[in-house]
Design a protein around this motif. Sequence first.
Motif, short mmCIF file in Angstrom:
data_model
loop_
_atom_site.label_atom_id
_atom_site.label_comp_id
_atom_site.label_asym_id
_atom_site.label_seq_id
_atom_site.Cartn_x
_atom_site.Cartn_y
_atom_site.Cartn_z
N LEU A 97 7.38 -6.25 2.98
CA LEU A 97 6.50 -5.31 3.66
C LEU A 97 5.09 -5.87 3.75
O LEU A 97 4.78 -6.90 3.13
N LEU A 98 4.25 -5.20 4.50
CA LEU A 98 2.84 -5.57 4.65
C LEU A 98 2.69 -7.03 5.07
O LEU A 98 1.97 -7.82 4.45
N ARG B 221 3.43 -9.59 2.36
CA ARG B 221 2.63 -9.61 1.14
C ARG B 221 3.27 -8.82 0.00
O ARG B 221 2.89 -8.99 -1.15
N TRP B 222 4.22 -7.95 0.30
CA TRP B 222 4.82 -7.11 -0.75
C TRP B 222 6.33 -7.23 -0.64
O TRP B 222 6.95 -6.72 0.30
N ASP B 223 6.94 -7.90 -1.61
CA ASP B 223 8.39 -8.12 -1.62
C ASP B 223 9.07 -7.24 -2.65
O ASP B 223 8.53 -7.00 -3.75
N HIS B 224 10.26 -6.78 -2.30
CA HIS B 224 11.12 -6.05 -3.23
C HIS B 224 12.48 -6.75 -3.23
O HIS B 224 13.10 -6.91 -2.16
N ILE B 225 12.94 -7.16 -4.41
CA ILE B 225 14.19 -7.91 -4.51
C ILE B 225 15.13 -7.18 -5.47
O ILE B 225 14.79 -6.95 -6.64
N PHE B 226 16.30 -6.81 -4.97
CA PHE B 226 17.30 -6.13 -5.77
C PHE B 226 18.50 -7.07 -5.93
O PHE B 226 18.97 -7.65 -4.95
N GLY B 227 19.03 -7.19 -7.15
CA GLY B 227 20.12 -8.12 -7.37
C GLY B 227 21.20 -7.58 -8.28
O GLY B 227 20.93 -6.80 -9.21
N LEU B 228 22.45 -7.96 -8.00
CA LEU B 228 23.61 -7.68 -8.85
C LEU B 228 24.30 -9.00 -9.12
O LEU B 228 24.59 -9.76 -8.18
N GLY B 229 24.60 -9.29 -10.39
CA GLY B 229 25.25 -10.53 -10.73
C GLY B 229 26.44 -10.31 -11.65
O GLY B 229 26.46 -9.35 -12.44
N SER C 195 1.06 -9.88 -3.16
CA SER C 195 0.01 -10.90 -3.04
C SER C 195 -1.18 -10.32 -2.29
O SER C 195 -1.02 -9.55 -1.34
N PHE C 196 -2.38 -10.71 -2.73
CA PHE C 196 -3.60 -10.24 -2.08
C PHE C 196 -4.71 -11.25 -2.34
O PHE C 196 -4.61 -12.10 -3.24
N ASP C 197 -5.78 -11.15 -1.54
CA ASP C 197 -6.92 -12.06 -1.65
C ASP C 197 -8.18 -11.28 -1.98
O ASP C 197 -8.33 -10.11 -1.60
N THR C 198 -9.09 -11.95 -2.70
CA THR C 198 -10.42 -11.39 -2.95
C THR C 198 -11.44 -12.48 -2.62
O THR C 198 -12.00 -13.12 -3.51
N PRO C 199 -11.69 -12.73 -1.34
CA PRO C 199 -12.57 -13.84 -0.94
C PRO C 199 -13.99 -13.70 -1.46
O PRO C 199 -14.66 -14.72 -1.68
N ALA C 200 -14.45 -12.48 -1.68
CA ALA C 200 -15.82 -12.30 -2.17
C ALA C 200 -15.95 -12.62 -3.65
O ALA C 200 -17.06 -12.77 -4.15
N LEU C 201 -14.82 -12.71 -4.35
CA LEU C 201 -14.83 -12.98 -5.79
C LEU C 201 -14.28 -14.38 -6.03
O LEU C 201 -13.10 -14.58 -6.27
N PHE C 202 -15.14 -15.38 -5.93
CA PHE C 202 -14.79 -16.79 -6.17
C PHE C 202 -13.66 -17.28 -5.25
O PHE C 202 -12.91 -18.18 -5.61
N ASP C 203 -13.52 -16.69 -4.07
CA ASP C 203 -12.51 -17.12 -3.10
C ASP C 203 -11.13 -17.21 -3.76
O ASP C 203 -10.47 -18.26 -3.75
N THR C 204 -10.67 -16.11 -4.31
CA THR C 204 -9.45 -16.10 -5.11
C THR C 204 -8.27 -15.50 -4.34
O THR C 204 -8.43 -14.63 -3.49
N THR C 205 -7.08 -15.99 -4.69
CA THR C 205 -5.82 -15.42 -4.21
C THR C 205 -5.02 -14.97 -5.43
O THR C 205 -5.11 -15.58 -6.51
N PHE D 268 11.65 -6.22 -19.53
CA PHE D 268 10.58 -5.78 -18.64
C PHE D 268 9.56 -6.92 -18.55
O PHE D 268 9.02 -7.35 -19.58
N VAL D 269 9.30 -7.41 -17.34
CA VAL D 269 8.45 -8.59 -17.15
C VAL D 269 7.25 -8.23 -16.29
O VAL D 269 7.38 -7.56 -15.26
N GLY D 270 6.08 -8.68 -16.73
CA GLY D 270 4.87 -8.58 -15.93
C GLY D 270 4.19 -9.93 -15.85
O GLY D 270 4.11 -10.65 -16.85
N GLN D 271 3.71 -10.30 -14.66
CA GLN D 271 3.06 -11.60 -14.49
C GLN D 271 1.97 -11.50 -13.43
O GLN D 271 2.12 -10.77 -12.44
N HIS D 272 0.89 -12.25 -13.65
CA HIS D 272 -0.17 -12.32 -12.64
C HIS D 272 -0.61 -13.76 -12.48
O HIS D 272 -0.86 -14.47 -13.46
N GLN D 273 -0.67 -14.20 -11.20
CA GLN D 273 -1.16 -15.53 -10.86
C GLN D 273 -2.45 -15.38 -10.07
O GLN D 273 -2.53 -14.56 -9.16
N VAL D 274 -3.42 -16.19 -10.41
CA VAL D 274 -4.67 -16.17 -9.68
C VAL D 274 -5.11 -17.61 -9.43
O VAL D 274 -5.01 -18.46 -10.31
#
Length: 644
Positions: free
Chosen positions: A294-295, A298-306, A337-347, A379-385
Amino acid sequence: MPKLSLRRSASRPALLALSLSASAALPSLASAQEAAPFSLQLDEVVVSANLVPTPLTKVGSAVTAVEGEELEHRQTRLVSDVLREIPGVAVNRAGPVGQFTQVRIRGSESNQTLVLIDGIRVNDPSADSEFDFAHLLAQEVERVEVLRGPQSALYGSDAIGGVINIVTRRGSGAPTVRIRAEGGSFGTAMGQASVSAGDETYDFIASGAGYRTDGISIASEARGNSERDGYENATGFAKLNLRPSEIFELSLVGRYVDYKADGDDFFGGIGAVDADIETDGKQFFGRAEGKLSLLDGRWDHIFGLGYTRNERDTTTETTPYGFTGETRRVDYQTNFSFDTPALFDTTHISTFAIQHEENSAVSENAFSSFDRTIDTTGFVGQHQVTFADRLSLTGSLRHDDNDIFEDADTYRLTGAYSFLETGTKLRASFGTGVKNPTLYELYGYSEDYRGNPDLQPEEARGWDVGIDQTLWDGLAFIEATYFDQRIENLITGSGQTSINLPGESKIDGVELGLTLQLLDGLTARAAYTRTNGEDADGDELVRRPRDIASLNLDYRFGEEERAGVNLGIIYNGSQKDLFFDEFFASQVVELDSYVLVNVAGSYRLTDNAEIYGRVENLFDEGYEEVFTYGTPGRAAYAGLNLTF
């Protein structure tokens, strides 16, 4: 089996020659720059490091990828053989092709290495929670990624040493049929056929392969054994991807393996000996996955069965044994995913995932039966900048809810900084890991092994620092890493059961890699790993050679590169192993170092036909990877590839 504090000498000049070959080639780089427009693909994308596709320049972990084209040039037929040439990886096979094959990363145990095939976790709950690489043919493999260091924050238990991610090819273009047939030494024959196609709305591939060999004696012929032990393998897999709209993709993949392996016996005080043993096995690995974007992506949803299932029925001269391991998995992952160009040109990329897994093991034999299941939800949480496309930081946190053990929390931090002007990347990572006792270690399911339900999970922490350097306008790539890892509560065999070894096991070492475009069409890859590993008692860890090195030279030449020659050299240093006396008390023995030289060549007769051949173990080196178990001598193979 429970984890245990589980060759003729190779020529030292051979290893020296390996190093000098790469060094001597350096002066030719200047002419190579003028002769060839080649440039190494240094900004490739990897998936295993962060659960999402990430350019290698932004990955702080140590990861190495080998492409399927390289496997074809080397004529690799087993995935385990290409792993021998990757930094930080040690491989041990208990005999010839088709026999139990263990892979260890950075000195960790083999069941502390998580293996993924097309996104499917394939570690076997009925085989001490490890994956046996013996039956994995390099059939239509597009890519092999090896992610090193503790990765439990992303993948949970089984990933203390790292992750091996194997991705098969996808179909593309007009319908295409590929056929391969080959034969050679030890009565070996192999055939493979595939059909594939794809466009913007779909792609698919279906492939089947058959492999059979009369083999050699599993018990070492040099120790007086002579009975040949054969092996047969039939593998089929299919992959289908449907894209009914621009925002949705449905993926289905399945792999089925049917194999039969002759075996030998093992006696305390003697080791492996000729015997009439046979194992019939079946494996199924499957996954269904839906991805909604979506978007504007920029916004992914992944559903899986194994679902995975491993069956093994072994018949000895006196007793039949049966084992079945199953894994059922449901997972959901979202990436924003999103960008903040005004804050140190970050993604930024934020990831959240829920992973529920049910593992079960069933065993039946004349003495006992066994049926156990364990559930885990993570339960997993992760942030990349990333700052200004130079500095990339990643933080990952995981909470595991287990129905047997206390809940576990693990984390991982990585950083990478790229000096774009000089082609330099500095990287570092720190992570923690957990490895739950296996169902076998907890409860046991054989007449000669009693489980220990009081076992505690193994806990690990590890860090590494490294540098990746591009030279000569992309004609050379150097990677160097220092790693340090600590494991507490290491589970080890003790008599007829297993215990947590008090204290801390220590492993550290150095990994080096070098890739060079020497001349137009000539590429060299070299790797070296130094590993120092000891348990809490100060004893050297077994089946972890201190020194491993490899060199691969690949030359494509002629009109449209119709011809090719490949030279591979593998050095495996001396290592410790265990020998069991007549009372099955363990003693430490040493296996000698060895050097293997393999040569392969091919010639494309037409756009649709290619002939090829190879010689493995060119100098007929005698060696043992596991004490008293045999290995093949010199062998030659030839074949034909057809494409329609």
